[in-house]
Design a protein around this motif. Sequence first.
Motif, PDB file in Angstrom:
ATOM      1  N   LEU A 795     110.464  79.494  71.163  1.00 48.08           N
ATOM      2  CA  LEU A 795     110.085  78.091  71.291  1.00 48.08           C
ATOM      3  C   LEU A 795     111.110  77.318  72.101  1.00 48.08           C
ATOM      4  O   LEU A 795     110.763  76.459  72.925  1.00 48.08           O
ATOM      5  CB  LEU A 795     109.918  77.478  69.895  1.00 48.08           C
ATOM      6  CG  LEU A 795     108.697  77.953  69.098  1.00 48.08           C
ATOM      7  CD1 LEU A 795     108.747  77.375  67.677  1.00 48.08           C
ATOM      8  CD2 LEU A 795     107.395  77.542  69.780  1.00 48.08           C
ATOM      9  N   LEU A 796     112.328  77.575  71.878  1.00 46.90           N
ATOM     10  CA  LEU A 796     113.374  76.883  72.653  1.00 46.90           C
ATOM     11  C   LEU A 796     113.290  77.242  74.124  1.00 46.90           C
ATOM     12  O   LEU A 796     113.431  76.392  75.016  1.00 46.90           O
ATOM     13  CB  LEU A 796     114.757  77.249  72.086  1.00 46.90           C
ATOM     14  CG  LEU A 796     115.126  76.618  70.744  1.00 46.90           C
ATOM     15  CD1 LEU A 796     116.458  77.183  70.250  1.00 46.90           C
ATOM     16  CD2 LEU A 796     115.246  75.107  70.859  1.00 46.90           C
ATOM     17  N   TRP A 797     113.004  78.560  74.414  1.00 46.29           N
ATOM     18  CA  TRP A 797     112.885  78.973  75.830  1.00 46.29           C
ATOM     19  C   TRP A 797     111.725  78.274  76.494  1.00 46.29           C
ATOM     20  O   TRP A 797     111.816  77.781  77.600  1.00 46.29           O
ATOM     21  CB  TRP A 797     112.727  80.494  75.876  1.00 46.29           C
ATOM     22  CG  TRP A 797     112.509  81.003  77.287  1.00 46.29           C
ATOM     23  CD1 TRP A 797     113.421  81.217  78.238  1.00 46.29           C
ATOM     24  CD2 TRP A 797     111.234  81.316  77.862  1.00 46.29           C
ATOM     25  NE1 TRP A 797     112.862  81.658  79.379  1.00 46.29           N
ATOM     26  CE2 TRP A 797     111.478  81.722  79.182  1.00 46.29           C
ATOM     27  CE3 TRP A 797     109.926  81.305  77.369  1.00 46.29           C
ATOM     28  CZ2 TRP A 797     110.442  82.106  80.034  1.00 46.29           C
ATOM     29  CZ3 TRP A 797     108.905  81.690  78.226  1.00 46.29           C
ATOM     30  CH2 TRP A 797     109.177  82.098  79.535  1.00 46.29           C
ATOM     31  N   LYS A 798     110.584  78.234  75.776  1.00 43.04           N
ATOM     32  CA  LYS A 798     109.405  77.565  76.326  1.00 43.04           C
ATOM     33  C   LYS A 798     109.666  76.103  76.563  1.00 43.04           C
ATOM     34  O   LYS A 798     109.255  75.515  77.581  1.00 43.04           O
ATOM     35  CB  LYS A 798     108.225  77.741  75.344  1.00 43.04           C
ATOM     36  CG  LYS A 798     106.908  77.131  75.828  1.00 43.04           C
ATOM     37  CD  LYS A 798     106.424  77.776  77.115  1.00 43.04           C
ATOM     38  CE  LYS A 798     105.074  77.190  77.551  1.00 43.04           C
ATOM     39  NZ  LYS A 798     104.631  77.725  78.872  1.00 43.04           N
ATOM     40  N   LEU A 799     110.337  75.449  75.654  1.00 37.07           N
ATOM     41  CA  LEU A 799     110.658  74.030  75.787  1.00 37.07           C
ATOM     42  C   LEU A 799     111.532  73.775  76.998  1.00 37.07           C
ATOM     43  O   LEU A 799     111.295  72.857  77.782  1.00 37.07           O
ATOM     44  CB  LEU A 799     111.336  73.532  74.512  1.00 37.07           C
ATOM     45  CG  LEU A 799     111.778  72.075  74.508  1.00 37.07           C
ATOM     46  CD1 LEU A 799     110.567  71.157  74.615  1.00 37.07           C
ATOM     47  CD2 LEU A 799     112.542  71.756  73.224  1.00 37.07           C
ATOM     48  N   PHE A 800     112.562  74.576  77.179  1.00 38.97           N
ATOM     49  CA  PHE A 800     113.478  74.381  78.313  1.00 38.97           C
ATOM     50  C   PHE A 800     112.776  74.604  79.657  1.00 38.97           C
ATOM     51  O   PHE A 800     112.966  73.862  80.617  1.00 38.97           O
ATOM     52  CB  PHE A 800     114.662  75.326  78.179  1.00 38.97           C
ATOM     53  CG  PHE A 800     115.608  74.950  77.079  1.00 38.97           C
ATOM     54  CD1 PHE A 800     115.743  73.624  76.697  1.00 38.97           C
ATOM     55  CD2 PHE A 800     116.350  75.912  76.404  1.00 38.97           C
ATOM     56  CE1 PHE A 800     116.609  73.276  75.681  1.00 38.97           C
ATOM     57  CE2 PHE A 800     117.206  75.559  75.386  1.00 38.97           C
ATOM     58  CZ  PHE A 800     117.333  74.238  75.009  1.00 38.97           C
ATOM     59  N   THR A 801     111.887  75.661  79.788  1.00 39.97           N
ATOM     60  CA  THR A 801     111.193  75.924  81.065  1.00 39.97           C
ATOM     61  C   THR A 801     110.213  74.812  81.386  1.00 39.97           C
ATOM     62  O   THR A 801     110.053  74.409  82.550  1.00 39.97           O
ATOM     63  CB  THR A 801     110.483  77.276  80.982  1.00 39.97           C
ATOM     64  OG1 THR A 801     109.611  77.286  79.836  1.00 39.97           O
ATOM     65  CG2 THR A 801     111.474  78.410  80.875  1.00 39.97           C
ATOM     66  N   THR A 802     109.501  74.303  80.400  1.00 39.77           N
ATOM     67  CA  THR A 802     108.555  73.198  80.637  1.00 39.77           C
ATOM     68  C   THR A 802     109.270  71.973  81.146  1.00 39.77           C
ATOM     69  O   THR A 802     108.817  71.308  82.103  1.00 39.77           O
ATOM     70  CB  THR A 802     107.784  72.888  79.344  1.00 39.77           C
ATOM     71  OG1 THR A 802     107.091  74.060  78.905  1.00 39.77           O
ATOM     72  CG2 THR A 802     106.770  71.768  79.554  1.00 39.77           C
ATOM     73  N   ILE A 803     110.341  71.655  80.503  1.00 42.37           N
ATOM     74  CA  ILE A 803     111.105  70.475  80.925  1.00 42.37           C
ATOM     75  C   ILE A 803     111.604  70.662  82.353  1.00 42.37           C
ATOM     76  O   ILE A 803     111.563  69.741  83.182  1.00 42.37           O
ATOM     77  CB  ILE A 803     112.261  70.229  79.952  1.00 42.37           C
ATOM     78  CG1 ILE A 803     111.721  69.805  78.587  1.00 42.37           C
ATOM     79  CG2 ILE A 803     113.217  69.170  80.473  1.00 42.37           C
ATOM     80  CD1 ILE A 803     112.773  69.696  77.499  1.00 42.37           C
ATOM     81  N   HIS A 804     112.078  71.856  82.688  1.00 44.64           N
ATOM     82  CA  HIS A 804     112.607  72.108  84.019  1.00 44.64           C
ATOM     83  C   HIS A 804     111.503  71.962  85.088  1.00 44.64           C
ATOM     84  O   HIS A 804     111.710  71.356  86.149  1.00 44.64           O
ATOM     85  CB  HIS A 804     113.212  73.525  84.064  1.00 44.64           C
ATOM     86  CG  HIS A 804     113.793  73.867  85.394  1.00 44.64           C
ATOM     87  ND1 HIS A 804     113.074  74.542  86.362  1.00 44.64           N
ATOM     88  CD2 HIS A 804     115.021  73.614  85.940  1.00 44.64           C
ATOM     89  CE1 HIS A 804     113.822  74.705  87.424  1.00 44.64           C
ATOM     90  NE2 HIS A 804     115.036  74.157  87.185  1.00 44.64           N
ATOM     91  N   ARG A 806     108.652  70.262  84.954  1.00 46.72           N
ATOM     92  CA  ARG A 806     108.242  68.859  85.103  1.00 46.72           C
ATOM     93  C   ARG A 806     109.256  68.062  85.918  1.00 46.72           C
ATOM     94  O   ARG A 806     108.898  67.190  86.701  1.00 46.72           O
ATOM     95  CB  ARG A 806     108.021  68.244  83.728  1.00 46.72           C
ATOM     96  CG  ARG A 806     106.773  68.775  83.042  1.00 46.72           C
ATOM     97  CD  ARG A 806     106.543  68.054  81.738  1.00 46.72           C
ATOM     98  NE  ARG A 806     105.294  68.519  81.104  1.00 46.72           N
ATOM     99  CZ  ARG A 806     104.796  68.037  79.968  1.00 46.72           C
ATOM    100  NH1 ARG A 806     105.475  67.077  79.330  1.00 46.72           N
ATOM    101  NH2 ARG A 806     103.671  68.521  79.454  1.00 46.72           N
TER     102      ARG A 806
END
Length: 845
Positions: A795-804, A806
Amino acid sequence: MGWFRCYQSRMQLTRILVLFLCVLAGNAQFPEKLTLNPCISKSSCHDCIQTPSCAWCYKPDFGERARCFQPSNPGSKSCPEEYVWNPDNVLQVLVARELSKAHAAGGSAGGTMESGWSVEGSSSHSSSGSSSWSAHGSSSGGGSFGESNIVQISPQKVNLKLRARQSYSFQMHYTQAEDYPVDLYYLMDLSKSMEDDKDKLSLLGNLLAESMRNLTSNFRLGFGSFVDKVVMPYVSTVPKNLREPCTGCAAPYGYRHAMRLDTDTNRFSTMVKEAAVSGNLDAPEGGFDAIMQAVVCRDEIGWREQARRLLVFSTDAGFHYAGDGKLGGIVKPNDGLCHMDNYGLYTHSSLQDYPSISQINLKVKQNAINLIFAVTEQQIGVYKRLQESIEGAFSGQLSNDSSNIVDLVKEQYQQISSTVEMKDNAKSNIKINYYSQCLDESGGVKKTNKCGNIKVGDVITFRVEIEVTQCPKDPKDWKQTLQIYPVGLNESLTIDLEMLCSCPCEHPGHKGFIEKADECHGFGTFKCGICECDHSHFGRYCECSASEMDNIKDTLGCRVDNTSTVDCSGRGSCVCGKCECNLRTNEEEKVYGNFCECDNFSCDRHEGKICSGHGTCECGVCQCVEPWGGAACDCRMSNETCFAPGVLDGEICSGHGECKCGSCKCESTEEGRYSGRFCEKCPTCSDRCEEFKHCVQCQMYKTGPLDEEECAKNCTKFTPIGVDKVEAKEENDENLCAFYDEDDCRFAYVYYFDEHNKVAVKAQQERECPAKVYLLGIVLGVIAAIVFMGLAVLLLWKLFTTIHDRREFAKFEKERMMAKWDTGENPIYKQATSTFKNPTYAGKG
C-alpha cells in the motif's frame, strides 16, 4: 657518710625506677586507666597539684592508697573533704575604672561609659567547685575630661591565683577616647643632603599643627636633629672641617634637642628654620643615637604620661647600629640612659657605641612610643624591614623635599589610632592568648591580638586566656607581675599573678606539717601525709638507718639471685633489705612474693578476661577449672561440641577435621577445603543438600519420588518451615540449597543447626514454576504480522507511485499552458515534408 649518701641516692633512683615500671605495667594492662587518671604517678603534693584535674589527700592515717587522685572519679571519695587540697583558680579585680566616654558637643565632660566585663575560668578540677572572682575597684564617674581621667583600658588591675598547666580566661575592654592628647616629636636628619627638606618643614610647621588639631585639640610639637658621631671615620676631624664641614654648614654633632614639646607652632617653625645643616663623611647617619635619647630623655623632651606619643624620624640615608662604633675606636656598649646637657646636646656620642635594634625596641616598648620612619624612596625598603623588629613602628615614603610630611604624619597617625594591638611582658613559662570578635558582630570570635578600623566610641572586647605552662624552679618566681598593654599607649592591665605550685601542708605552720613526727619514727618531717626523712634515715616511714644497713651487703636480700640487677623484680621497693611490693590502684590486683615476683593479673587473657573467666591467676599462670584448659583457660577439653547433629556415622567434625578446644579445625583434601561449624561445608564437594532434597519436596510441595507414606517414614529429622524468600545467613551457619524438579519448577531451602544442635530447614513457601507457553498462538501471530507488514508495504508503494505520477502530469500541463507559440507560428517548428524549388525553371515546358 659518703657511702651512705651514695646508697641513699641509689635508693631514691631505684624508687623512681620502680614507680615508673609500675606505671608502665599498669599501662600495659589497663591503658585506659592511665590515660584517664594521670594522678597515680604523683608522689608529692606539689607534683600532684601541678597536674591538671588532680587533688591531694593529706590525711595522716590514709594507709597505702594513692594520695594523688582525681576528684571527678566516682571512686575517689575515700578522703574526707577537710583533708583534700585542690586549690581553685581565683581572679580578684582590684581596679576597674570605667572606660572614658566621648565629649559632648561643646567640649564639656560627657561622663563615662560603663563597661561591664566577665570572667570565664577553665575547669579548675577543685574539691569546692568552680572558680571565683570578686571586684574591689571603683569607677571614675563624672568629673572633667582631664588627662588623668582618660581610661581606654578596663579593668586596670587584677589579682590572679592560677595552677600550673591550667588556663584561665577573662575579658578586658579597649576604647579609643575622643580628643586624646598627642605629643609629636620631629627628629630630623640635618646633614647637607636634607637642606631643602629643612626649608620645606619650616614652612609647614603651622600646617602640620593645624592638621593634627583637626584630629585632636590637645596637640604638642617638638623638634630635634642629628648628624653623626664626631669621630673618624664618620666625620672628618680636620680642624677646618670640624668648624665648617661644608660651605655654609655648622659644626658636626651627634644629636641636638632643639625644642621641647609645646603648643607654640610658630616657635617650631622658627627653630626648624634657624637650625643649620652640617656634614659627615660616610653614607649612614647616627640616627639610632638620636632615637635612643629622644625616647629615654622623657623629662627633657617633655613626654606626657597620658598621651599618644609619636616620634617622627626623617632621613634620606641609612643608619649605624651596635658594633659600628668599633670603627671609630668606641667599644663601650650603649647603656640606654639619657645623656643630655643643658644645651640639649648628646654628651656620650663619642664615648659609647650606637644602640642595637633590640635596645631601641625595648626602650620604645617601655616608654609606649610610636616610631614613624619618614624616609625617601631609596631607603623605604630598608626601614620597612626595620619596622618589623620594633614594636609599634611604622614607615612612610617621604618626597625628595619633604613637602608631603603633613599628609604622611596625618595618615600614619590615623593608621595608628584606628588600630589596637595587645602585647604583654609574659615570660616563657606563661602563655597568654587573645581572642576577639573585633567589630565584626556577624563573625565569630577568632584568635587575634589586633583589631583595626576603630573609631571614637567603639569598644573592643578581648578574651584573655592565661596559662602557666610549668612552675619555675625558683619559688621566688612563683609570684610575677604581668602587664597587658595596647601598643603605643601608656595604659595597661596589671596582673599580679600567683602560681599555685606548692601546698600549704608543705610549709611550717600548717597542721599537716610536723617536724620529727612520730609517724616518721622521729627521724623526719611529716609533710602532707608523707615522710621526708633526715640524711641518716630512709624508707617510707624513715624506718631504715645507715647503721642498720652496715649489716646488709647492698640489696642482696631484695634480689632473686646474684645475676639479678633489679631490686624486687622491678615491682617493689627494697626497704631495709626486704621487698615492699607496690600497691595497685585496683585493690583486687596484688603483687606478692619474697621478691615481688608474683601477681594475680599478668596471666593470659581471652576476650578481655583474665584466664577467660574460667580459672584463677596464680603467680602469672592460669589455674583452670574443669572442663577448661590452655594457657588462658580458653580451650574446652571435651569433644561433645564437635559432633554434627543428625549425622548417622557419628564422626567428629563430620570426619573432615579434628576437635581442638571444643571447636572443629577443618582439613583440606584433593576434593576441596571443608568449612563450617562441623566441617560439613565444601563448595566443591557433595554436601547434605541431596540428603534433604526429597524430604523437602514431599513435606513442603507434595512432589518428588516419595509418596505420603514413604515421606512420613523416612523424613523424621526435621519439618520444613515455610518462608517467602530463602536467604542463607552466615551468622547462623546456614547452607543454601536449590533444585529444579520434574515440572521444571525451582525450589530452594536452607538447612542449619538450631540452639539445640538439631537440624532445622527453612524452605521456600511456593515453587518458582515457568509460565505456560501457547505455541500455536505465537505461530499464528507471527504469520499474521508478516502478512500485515507485506500489505502495508504494498500500500505504501502504491501510494508513493500514484503521488509521483500525478506530480509529473501536473508539471507537464503547466509547461504546455505557458508556451508562447503554437505549431504554425513557431519558427523552430519544421514540417514533416520537405519542398524543393528549381530556380532555373520558369514554368515553361
